[in-house]
Design an enzyme around this catalytic site. Structure first.
Site, short mmCIF file in Angstrom:
data_model
loop_
_atom_site.label_atom_id
_atom_site.label_comp_id
_atom_site.label_asym_id
_atom_site.label_seq_id
_atom_site.Cartn_x
_atom_site.Cartn_y
_atom_site.Cartn_z
N GLY A 186 48.89 78.29 7.23
CA GLY A 186 47.69 77.50 7.53
C GLY A 186 46.94 78.12 8.68
O GLY A 186 47.45 79.00 9.38
N GLY A 211 46.13 78.62 12.02
CA GLY A 211 46.76 78.23 13.27
C GLY A 211 45.82 78.34 14.45
O GLY A 211 46.07 77.79 15.52
N LYS A 235 37.12 81.55 14.58
CA LYS A 235 38.48 82.11 14.67
C LYS A 235 38.78 82.38 16.14
O LYS A 235 38.02 83.06 16.82
CB LYS A 235 38.52 83.41 13.86
CG LYS A 235 39.89 84.02 13.68
CD LYS A 235 39.81 85.17 12.68
CE LYS A 235 41.07 86.00 12.66
NZ LYS A 235 40.96 87.13 11.73
N ASP A 281 48.87 80.28 20.93
CA ASP A 281 47.94 79.51 21.74
C ASP A 281 46.66 79.18 20.99
O ASP A 281 45.77 78.53 21.53
CB ASP A 281 47.60 80.30 23.01
CG ASP A 281 47.06 81.68 22.69
OD1 ASP A 281 46.84 81.98 21.50
OD2 ASP A 281 46.87 82.47 23.63
N GLY A 282 46.57 79.65 19.75
CA GLY A 282 45.37 79.36 18.97
C GLY A 282 44.16 80.19 19.36
O GLY A 282 43.06 79.96 18.89
N ARG A 289 33.23 83.73 11.54
CA ARG A 289 33.41 84.50 10.30
C ARG A 289 32.75 83.77 9.14
O ARG A 289 32.83 82.55 9.04
CB ARG A 289 34.91 84.65 10.06
CG ARG A 289 35.26 85.27 8.73
CD ARG A 289 36.67 85.82 8.75
NE ARG A 289 37.69 84.77 8.67
CZ ARG A 289 39.00 85.05 8.68
NH1 ARG A 289 39.42 86.29 8.79
NH2 ARG A 289 39.87 84.07 8.60
N ARG A 326 43.03 81.60 -0.52
CA ARG A 326 43.88 82.78 -0.55
C ARG A 326 44.89 82.67 -1.68
O ARG A 326 45.11 81.55 -2.20
CB ARG A 326 44.63 82.89 0.80
CG ARG A 326 43.70 82.87 2.00
CD ARG A 326 44.34 82.12 3.19
NE ARG A 326 43.36 81.92 4.27
CZ ARG A 326 43.17 82.77 5.28
NH1 ARG A 326 43.91 83.84 5.38
NH2 ARG A 326 42.25 82.53 6.20
N ASP A 351 48.78 85.73 2.13
CA ASP A 351 47.86 84.81 2.82
C ASP A 351 46.62 85.55 3.32
O ASP A 351 45.66 84.92 3.77
CB ASP A 351 48.56 84.10 3.99
CG ASP A 351 49.20 85.07 4.96
OD1 ASP A 351 50.04 85.89 4.52
OD2 ASP A 351 48.87 85.04 6.16
N ASN A 352 46.64 86.87 3.25
CA ASN A 352 45.47 87.66 3.65
C ASN A 352 44.80 88.28 2.43
O ASN A 352 44.12 89.29 2.55
CB ASN A 352 45.87 88.75 4.64
CG ASN A 352 46.35 88.17 5.97
OD1 ASN A 352 46.01 87.05 6.32
ND2 ASN A 352 47.16 88.93 6.68
#
Ligand code: AMP
Ligand code: MG
Length: 472
Positions: free
Chosen positions: A86, A88, A109, A121-122, A172, A179, A244-245
């Site tokens: 997910g 993050g 992002k 830490d996101g 982005r 995905r 996932d990419n």
């Protein structure tokens, strides 16, 4: 004028299990590094002169109509399945329908942790944000399907990595952020209803002509085959082709440790975390097939007759090798001036590549000087090159306009790794001029830009970048 983004959000209306609503976490001192006005225009965004631009694209203020959310997905990372990933450190602000009628996601992002954040830490630091901005925009100018960069901001906060580094947020834009891993998360949970909902949504959004999951699989396979062949024709290495990419839309997504090859070597790996070369330059053609096999597996629960579906899907995945080989030949034949390649032309291409590999020739400069007569200087073994060139010229005599075919297939400018590193170090010290210069030059990669010829130079020994790092 006030920033106006004509949001028209659909993902936010999917069932709750698809995402978590999550607002960006405010940052200390937002300042704008870049705002992509041409892209903004295409997206129907108005008010590029709004003084709150930095605040909005750093996540301190929300543009009207945004419904920020973090998307759920799963994925195979370096071959092992992670049932829950997910976003993050990213939030989808929402979607717009662009001037061409295409629905596009707008995502921040590096905007703070979400419920899906894993030990992080996101945040993102300036380096990967600038790298993704420059490389994704360059890929677009090179003609490659890709996510885009709408904005980059400094946060004014420090991000702790090996050392404290300046934080940044990338905005982005993507055809969507669905995905292979989005299908995997619901499939692996045996959540038939969610899988069906995702399938219906994806077909409506990306493949409206598709009639069933088998056709969806084939449609994605076609786009991914074309994409990887195009990457290879530019010497591009994605670096983390985890499922996932891998975007269902067929766009290049997630520019982590990506890099363009300088000296030609098919086994080139840059990513510091890719210890076994799983995602090496030449391996990309095999890995994408593996990724499509994972998509096939994820789609099986949608099929009434599982045994028949397994056979059918397997056959479809097995067609992909030929699709990639054929797209590869089209791309590489064009690079040597051949517009409608015959199977035997593959040999001519391969022989040139072998000469390049043997002498460590620069990939981009060898091809870009074929049209101008300078390629001989790029090859160490001159006599073998001359023998090759004689046969090449014979073959080209059957071509109507080889010069033009080559000029359109071989960029003069690519975002070179050593320049990206130089750009990042300068930006860390507060100097964004190389970042802006690279964006300006790379917007026209196939054009001769003599004043910026230094950006075509291959790295010297001491400038060669040997490892790239993920944004984390
Ligand atoms: P990426 O390498 O960006 O494709 O990320 C892989 C996964 O790790 C995704 O689920 C990301 O959201 C998550 N992730 C990466 N970096 C961070 C971070 N700094 N904080 C929280 N989660 C992260
Ligand atoms: Mg990712």
């Amino acid at each position: 004028m006030t920033l106006h983004i004509p949001f028209d959000n659909t993902y936010a209306r999917l069932p709750g299990g698809f995402f978590a609503f999550q607002r960006p976490t405010p940052v200390k001192a937002p300042s704008l590094i870049a705002f992509n006005e041409a892209l903004a225009k295409d997206l129907g965004i108005e008010g590029a002169d709004d003084p709150r631009l930095a605040a909005m694209f750093a996540g301190n203020a929300l543009p009207e109509g945004a419904q920020p959310l973090a998307q759920l997905y799963a994925g195979h990372q370096f071959g092992s399945f992670n049932p829950q990933l997910g976003d993050g450190r990213a939030v989808l602000l929402g979607e717009v329908v662009d001037r061409a009628g295409q629905r596009r996601d707008i995502q921040l992002k590096g905007s703070g942790p979400t419920p899906f954040a894993r030990r992080g830490d996101g945040r993102a630091w300036l380096g990967p944000v600038l790298r993704e901005y420059v490389v994704s925009e360059a890929m677009h100018a090179l003609g490659v399907p890709t996510t885009r960069a709408l904005a980059a901001t400094r946060t004014g906060d420090e991000v702790i990595r090996e050392r404290p580094l300046p934080g940044a947020v990338l905005t982005r834009v993507a055809a969507s952020h669905i995905r292979v891993g989005t299908f995997q998360v619901f499939s692996s949970r045996n959540d038939q209803a969610a899988l069906q909902t995702l399938y219906d949504y994806t077909v409506r959004r990306h493949y409206p002509h598709v009639q069933n999951p088998a056709e969806l699989l084939s449609a994605v396979i076609e786009r991914q085959a074309a994409l990887v062949a195009q990457w290879m024709s530019l010497g591009f290495i994605h670096g983390v082709m985890n499922t996932d990419n891998c975007a269902i839309s067929g766009e290049t997504i997630d520019y982590g440790p990506c890099a363009f090859m300088d000296a030609y070597d098919p086994d080139t790996v840059f990513s510091s975390i890719d210890r076994f070369g799983r995602y090496a330059y030449v391996a990309q053609a095999d890995i994408v097939v593996w990724n499509m096999a994972q998509l096939a597996t994820a789609l099986i629960p949608l099929m009434p007759d599982v045994d028949a579906a397994i056979k059918d899907f397997t056959d479809r995945v097995h067609t992909m090798g030929d699709l990639i080989r054929s797209a590869w030949l089209d791309r590489f034949a064009a690079k040597i001036g051949i517009s409608s390649p015959q199977p035997e032309d593959a040999q001519l291409v391969s022989e040139l590549l072998s000469l390049m590999q043997a002498g460590g020739s620069d990939f981009t400069n060898t091809f870009s000087t074929l049209a101008t007569g300078g390629a001989r200087d790029q090859i160490a073994d001159r006599s073998s090159f001359d023998a090759w060139a004689t046969r090449w010229q014979e073959r080209l005599s059957a071509e109507p306009d080889p010069q033009n075919v080559m000029l359109r297939a071989n960029p003069a400018f690519i975002p070179r790794n050593h320049r990206i590193e130089e750009m990042i170090s300068a930006a860390v010290d507060g100097d964004d001029s190389l970042f802006h210069r690279m964006n300006r030059v790379l917007a026209h990669p196939y054009e001769d830009q003599p004043d910026d010829a230094d950006l075509t130079r291959a790295p010297s020994k001491s400038e060669i970048v040997t490892a790239t790092f993920c944004g984390t």
